[in-house]
Design a protein around this motif. Structure first.
Motif, mmCIF file in Angstrom:
data_model
loop_
_atom_site.group_PDB
_atom_site.id
_atom_site.type_symbol
_atom_site.label_atom_id
_atom_site.label_comp_id
_atom_site.label_asym_id
_atom_site.label_seq_id
_atom_site.Cartn_x
_atom_site.Cartn_y
_atom_site.Cartn_z
ATOM 1 N N ARG A 119 0.874 -0.960 -0.191
ATOM 2 C CA ARG A 119 0.139 0.012 0.172
ATOM 3 C C ARG A 119 0.827 1.104 0.083
ATOM 4 N NH1 ARG A 119 -3.169 -1.833 3.642
ATOM 5 N NH2 ARG A 119 -4.743 -2.423 2.230
ATOM 6 N N ARG A 120 1.881 1.409 0.812
ATOM 7 C CA ARG A 120 2.628 2.572 0.972
ATOM 8 C C ARG A 120 3.651 2.543 -0.416
ATOM 9 N NH1 ARG A 120 5.185 1.315 5.671
ATOM 10 N NH2 ARG A 120 6.504 -0.150 4.458
ATOM 11 N N ASN A 121 4.080 1.852 -1.058
ATOM 12 C CA ASN A 121 4.821 1.613 -2.403
ATOM 13 C C ASN A 121 4.147 2.273 -3.439
ATOM 14 O OD1 ASN A 121 7.660 1.478 -3.203
ATOM 15 N ND2 ASN A 121 6.919 -0.262 -4.336
ATOM 16 N N VAL A 122 2.713 1.510 -3.468
ATOM 17 C CA VAL A 122 1.792 1.776 -4.634
ATOM 18 C C VAL A 122 1.364 3.402 -4.554
ATOM 19 C CG1 VAL A 122 -0.640 1.547 -5.433
ATOM 20 C CG2 VAL A 122 0.836 -0.511 -4.975
ATOM 21 N N ILE A 123 0.996 3.722 -3.256
ATOM 22 C CA ILE A 123 0.416 5.292 -3.038
ATOM 23 C C ILE A 123 1.878 6.189 -3.284
ATOM 24 C CG2 ILE A 123 -0.030 7.177 -1.258
ATOM 25 C CD1 ILE A 123 -1.631 4.649 0.250
ATOM 26 N N THR A 124 2.969 5.921 -2.859
ATOM 27 C CA THR A 124 4.180 6.712 -3.048
ATOM 28 C C THR A 124 4.354 6.906 -4.739
ATOM 29 O OG1 THR A 124 5.086 6.129 -1.143
ATOM 30 C CG2 THR A 124 6.459 6.874 -2.630
ATOM 31 N N ALA A 125 4.519 5.786 -5.308
ATOM 32 C CA ALA A 125 4.729 5.864 -6.911
ATOM 33 C C ALA A 125 3.517 6.578 -7.728
ATOM 34 C CB ALA A 125 4.895 4.387 -7.264
ATOM 35 N N ILE A 126 2.487 6.339 -7.427
ATOM 36 C CA ILE A 126 1.312 7.144 -8.115
ATOM 37 C C ILE A 126 1.319 8.391 -7.816
ATOM 38 C CG2 ILE A 126 -1.060 7.361 -8.204
ATOM 39 C CD1 ILE A 126 -1.527 4.196 -7.962
ATOM 40 N N GLU A 127 1.481 9.044 -6.471
ATOM 41 C CA GLU A 127 1.515 10.417 -6.202
ATOM 42 C C GLU A 127 2.654 11.004 -6.660
ATOM 43 O OE1 GLU A 127 0.669 10.596 -2.041
ATOM 44 O OE2 GLU A 127 -1.418 10.286 -2.290
ATOM 45 N N GLN A 128 4.001 10.291 -6.519
ATOM 46 C CA GLN A 128 4.924 10.887 -7.020
ATOM 47 C C GLN A 128 4.835 11.064 -8.773
ATOM 48 O OE1 GLN A 128 8.363 8.913 -5.898
ATOM 49 N NE2 GLN A 128 8.599 10.019 -3.791
#
Length: 160
Positions: A119-128
Motif C-alpha cells: 500500500r505504501r509503495n503503490v501510494i508513493t509511486a502514483i502520487e510522485q
C-alpha cells in the motif's frame, strides 16, 4: 471500491471551494494550470500501481487464477509479455485515484506487513509520478505461492 468517480469529483470540487484542503488544491493545480490541463489515463495509473506492487519483496504475482493463466499464455507467445496492469483495477478522477489489487503472496511472509508495504509503495509511486491523490488502495490476497508446488513442470510438452 467504495465510492464512484462522480462522488470523488464532487468531493474534489467541494474541498477546493472550501479552502480547507490546501494540499489537495496544490496537487490539483499541478494538473490544471493557466497554460493547460494534464489528464492521466486509467491505464497509466494501473501500470504504475502494478509495477509498484511487484517491487515489494513477498509479492509473488498479481491477479486471480484466470488473469494469471491468461498472462502465462501471453508470455509463451513470441514477442508477448504479461500485462503490468494484471490484477490491478483503478478509478481515476480529476485529482484523485483509487486502486484495487489482487496479489499472490509468497509462503512465510506476514500478510499484514506485506499489505502495508505494498500500500505504501503503490501510494508513493502514483502520487510522485502522477500528482494524483490516492484515496484508497484495497488489497485482496487470493493465493499463497509455495515453491516447488508448480503444476506446470509436471505437464509434458506435446510438441518436440
Amino acid at each position: 471500491m467504495t465510492s464512484s468517480t462522480a462522488d470523488k469529483t464532487s468531493v474534489d470540487t467541494a474541498a477546493a471551494g472550501s479552502g480547507k484542503a490546501p494540499a489537495e488544491s496544490a496537487k490539483k493545480s499541478t494538473l490544471v494550470t493557466e497554460q493547460g490541463t494534464t489528464t492521466i489515463a486509467d491505464i497509466v495509473v494501473q501500470k504504475v500501481a502494478g509495477l509498484a506492487a511487484r517491487e515489494v519483496n513477498g509479492v509473488h504475482d498479481l491477479g486471480g487464477n484466470t488473469a494469471r493463466a491468461i498472462g502465462a499464455l501471453r508470455e509463451r507467445i513470441p514477442g508477448g509479455s504479461a500485462s503490468s496492469g494484471q490484477g490491478v483495477s483503478v478509478e481515476v478522477g480529476e485529482a484523485q485515484a483509487a486502486v484495487d489489487l489482487q496479489i499472490v503472496v509468497e509462503y512465510g511472509v506476514a500478510i499484514a506487513d506485506l499489505a502495508r508495504a505494498v500500500r505504501r509503495n503503490v501510494i508513493t509511486a502514483i502520487e510522485q509520478m502522477t500528482a494524483l491523490e490516492v484515496v484508497e488502495v484495497n488489497i485482496n490476497v487470493n493465493d499463497v505461492f509455495i515453491p516447488g508446488d508448480d503444476d506446470e513442470t509436471d505437464v509434458p510438452s506435446r510438441v518436440q
